[in-house]
Motif scaffolding. Structure first.
Motif, mmCIF file in Angstrom:
data_model
loop_
_atom_site.group_PDB
_atom_site.id
_atom_site.type_symbol
_atom_site.label_atom_id
_atom_site.label_comp_id
_atom_site.label_asym_id
_atom_site.label_seq_id
_atom_site.Cartn_x
_atom_site.Cartn_y
_atom_site.Cartn_z
ATOM 1 N N GLU A 48 85.195 33.611 43.470
ATOM 2 C CA GLU A 48 86.362 32.725 43.752
ATOM 3 C C GLU A 48 86.943 32.997 45.221
ATOM 4 O OE1 GLU A 48 90.636 31.488 41.525
ATOM 5 O OE2 GLU A 48 89.407 33.344 40.749
ATOM 6 N N ALA A 49 86.896 31.804 46.033
ATOM 7 C CA ALA A 49 87.874 31.708 47.299
ATOM 8 C C ALA A 49 88.086 30.443 47.853
ATOM 9 C CB ALA A 49 86.806 32.647 48.149
ATOM 10 N N ASP A 50 89.024 30.385 48.446
ATOM 11 C CA ASP A 50 89.504 29.074 49.042
ATOM 12 C C ASP A 50 89.238 29.110 50.517
ATOM 13 O OD1 ASP A 50 91.201 26.850 50.063
ATOM 14 O OD2 ASP A 50 92.141 26.984 48.208
ATOM 15 N N VAL A 51 88.707 28.152 51.112
ATOM 16 C CA VAL A 51 88.113 28.118 52.606
ATOM 17 C C VAL A 51 89.764 28.145 53.398
ATOM 18 C CG1 VAL A 51 86.121 27.144 52.374
ATOM 19 C CG2 VAL A 51 88.275 25.752 52.467
ATOM 20 N N HIS A 52 90.703 27.997 52.677
ATOM 21 C CA HIS A 52 92.051 27.943 53.424
ATOM 22 C C HIS A 52 92.596 29.230 53.616
ATOM 23 C CE1 HIS A 52 92.467 23.655 53.821
ATOM 24 N NE2 HIS A 52 91.973 23.392 52.413
ATOM 25 N N ASP A 53 91.892 30.417 52.816
ATOM 26 C CA ASP A 53 92.226 31.693 52.600
ATOM 27 C C ASP A 53 91.633 32.624 53.541
ATOM 28 O OD1 ASP A 53 92.812 34.355 52.304
ATOM 29 O OD2 ASP A 53 93.089 33.950 49.790
ATOM 30 N N THR A 54 92.027 32.950 54.912
ATOM 31 C CA THR A 54 91.551 33.547 55.749
ATOM 32 C C THR A 54 90.800 35.017 55.383
ATOM 33 O OG1 THR A 54 92.895 32.629 57.488
ATOM 34 C CG2 THR A 54 91.679 34.526 58.163
ATOM 35 N N ALA A 55 91.619 35.646 54.771
ATOM 36 C CA ALA A 55 91.264 36.977 54.315
ATOM 37 C C ALA A 55 90.098 36.941 53.322
ATOM 38 C CB ALA A 55 92.576 37.806 53.797
ATOM 39 N N ALA A 56 89.999 36.030 52.392
ATOM 40 C CA ALA A 56 89.065 36.084 51.340
ATOM 41 C C ALA A 56 87.902 35.435 51.738
ATOM 42 C CB ALA A 56 89.590 34.811 50.485
ATOM 43 N N VAL A 57 87.850 34.426 52.849
ATOM 44 C CA VAL A 57 86.723 33.976 53.560
ATOM 45 C C VAL A 57 85.999 35.040 54.052
ATOM 46 C CG1 VAL A 57 85.823 32.330 55.148
ATOM 47 C CG2 VAL A 57 87.386 31.563 53.558
ATOM 48 N N ALA A 58 86.872 35.987 54.974
ATOM 49 C CA ALA A 58 86.410 36.938 55.820
ATOM 50 C C ALA A 58 85.616 38.105 54.817
ATOM 51 C CB ALA A 58 87.369 37.734 56.530
ATOM 52 N N SER A 59 86.067 38.242 53.690
ATOM 53 C CA SER A 59 85.710 39.033 52.693
ATOM 54 C C SER A 59 84.173 38.836 52.377
ATOM 55 C CB SER A 59 86.604 39.617 51.445
ATOM 56 O OG SER A 59 85.932 40.396 50.246
ATOM 57 N N VAL A 60 84.113 37.334 51.773
ATOM 58 C CA VAL A 60 82.779 36.975 51.061
ATOM 59 C C VAL A 60 81.767 37.110 52.101
ATOM 60 C CG1 VAL A 60 82.098 34.802 50.377
ATOM 61 C CG2 VAL A 60 84.084 35.452 49.688
ATOM 62 N N VAL A 61 81.933 36.603 53.420
ATOM 63 C CA VAL A 61 80.932 36.264 54.312
ATOM 64 C C VAL A 61 80.154 37.840 54.772
ATOM 65 C CG1 VAL A 61 81.693 34.199 55.234
ATOM 66 C CG2 VAL A 61 82.402 36.341 56.464
ATOM 67 N N ARG A 62 80.885 38.954 54.537
ATOM 68 C CA ARG A 62 80.702 40.352 55.141
ATOM 69 C C ARG A 62 79.175 40.806 54.371
ATOM 70 N NH1 ARG A 62 85.066 43.105 53.502
ATOM 71 N NH2 ARG A 62 86.182 42.139 55.305
ATOM 72 N N GLY A 63 78.525 40.986 55.244
ATOM 73 C CA GLY A 63 77.097 41.546 54.832
ATOM 74 C C GLY A 63 75.981 40.369 54.488
ATOM 75 N N ALA A 64 76.531 39.235 55.056
ATOM 76 C CA ALA A 64 75.432 38.082 54.752
ATOM 77 C C ALA A 64 74.570 37.887 56.034
ATOM 78 C CB ALA A 64 76.149 36.510 54.534
ATOM 79 N N ASP A 65 73.373 37.336 55.509
ATOM 80 C CA ASP A 65 72.339 37.137 56.514
ATOM 81 C C ASP A 65 72.494 35.684 57.169
ATOM 82 O OD1 ASP A 65 70.714 39.503 56.466
ATOM 83 O OD2 ASP A 65 69.968 38.667 54.451
ATOM 84 N N ALA A 66 72.862 34.641 56.308
ATOM 85 C CA ALA A 66 73.187 33.444 56.823
ATOM 86 C C ALA A 66 74.420 32.838 55.898
ATOM 87 C CB ALA A 66 72.166 32.460 56.481
ATOM 88 N N VAL A 67 75.363 32.087 56.500
ATOM 89 C CA VAL A 67 76.275 31.391 55.677
ATOM 90 C C VAL A 67 75.972 29.793 55.850
ATOM 91 C CG1 VAL A 67 78.767 30.774 55.614
ATOM 92 C CG2 VAL A 67 78.091 32.945 56.177
ATOM 93 N N LEU A 68 75.988 29.177 54.713
ATOM 94 C CA LEU A 68 75.785 27.683 54.745
ATOM 95 C C LEU A 68 77.143 26.986 54.161
ATOM 96 C CD1 LEU A 68 72.082 27.828 53.446
ATOM 97 C CD2 LEU A 68 73.014 27.709 55.720
ATOM 98 N N SER A 69 77.462 25.960 54.652
ATOM 99 C CA SER A 69 78.531 25.248 54.180
ATOM 100 C C SER A 69 78.305 23.685 53.767
ATOM 101 C CB SER A 69 79.740 25.153 55.140
ATOM 102 O OG SER A 69 80.815 24.279 54.704
ATOM 103 N N ALA A 70 78.350 23.612 52.236
ATOM 104 C CA ALA A 70 78.386 22.306 51.738
ATOM 105 C C ALA A 70 79.553 21.795 51.202
ATOM 106 C CB ALA A 70 77.365 22.178 50.342
ATOM 107 N N LEU A 71 80.845 21.945 51.963
ATOM 108 C CA LEU A 71 82.009 21.559 51.678
ATOM 109 C C LEU A 71 81.983 20.227 51.662
ATOM 110 C CD1 LEU A 71 83.999 24.137 53.761
ATOM 111 C CD2 LEU A 71 83.870 24.150 51.157
#
Length: 231
Positions: A48-71
């Motif tokens: 669970e995360a909202d893209v308007h939430d800077t801290a939540a987004v930063a936590s989610v992407v940590r350790g990823a190889d790639a990030v894809l946005s279908a917003l």
């Protein structure tokens, strides 16, 4: 690969997550409603995360190889910031975490100069009405998003589909830098083109177009299916 998908609970996002899992990737599906997410898999993590939430987004992407946005959001009269705020927070979080590969969905409708996508009615009547009236707020924010992404020093790709429709599976779609002539893109083909960005370096720091040729609807059929919600 470890792939993070924003907009995972949208119609394209769900297809993207399913395709990524089928391809053997570990997927983090980001949604504001994790309890309503319909997919499950041993390689899937729903967050669970909202893209308007800077801290939540930063936590989610940590350790990823790639990030894809279908917003994606519906048309509306109120100002829209999901695309631009999402891009800003995702890219900032990726930069802080040392994650470089990013791809997002935009639209061919914001760049009519790239080339024609249909006949007179589509080019001169339907698309201008959609872009400048019903979708004015949405496409304005998409343009802001594209400006933010293209100014980034990360390994980005912007994927521009044409008018979206549902199809049973991935087809032999057209896929090229900036422009393809088709007026419509199936969500399955869009998801496949977006997923390719996680593993293929060909279109790094490039805007690519994707459109469906075989099985694409006519303008009238698209209006009936998508705008009126009929099958």
């Amino acid at each position: 690969m470890d792939i993070v998908v924003f907009g995972a609970n949208g119609p394209t996002g769900r297809l993207l997550v399913g395709q990524a899992l089928a391809a053997g990737h570990a997927v983090t599906a980001v949604t504001r409603d994790p309890d309503g997410f319909p997919l499950s898999d041993a390689s899937l993590r729903v967050v669970e995360a909202d893209v308007h939430d800077t801290a939540a987004v930063a936590s989610v992407v940590r350790g990823a190889d790639a990030v894809l946005s279908a917003l994606g959001v519906p048309y509306g009269r109120q100002p829209i910031t999901v695309y631009s705020d999402g891009a800003t927070n995702i890219l900032n979080g990726m930069r802080a975490a040392g994650v470089r590969r990013f791809a997002c969905v935009s639209s061919s409708a914001i760049d009519p100069a790239a080339g024609p996508h249909g006949g007179f009615f589509f080019e001169r009547v339907l698309q201008p009405v959609i872009v400048n009236l019903f979708g004015k707020q949405l496409y304005t924010d998409m343009r802001r998003m594209e400006a933010i992404v293209t100014a980034s020093d990360l390994d980005w790709t912007i994927v521009r589909p044409s008018g979206l429709f549902d199809a049973s599976g991935v087809s032999e779609y057209d896929y090229a830098e900036r422009y393809t002539p088709g007026a419509f893109t199936s969500r399955a083909d869009l998801a496949d083109a977006l997923l390719r960005q996680a593993t293929e370096p060909e279109y790094v720091r490039t805007i690519v177009a994707v459109s469906t040729s075989a099985g694409a609807p006519t303008v009238r059929e698209l209006i009936v299916r998508e705008a009126l919600g009929k099958k």
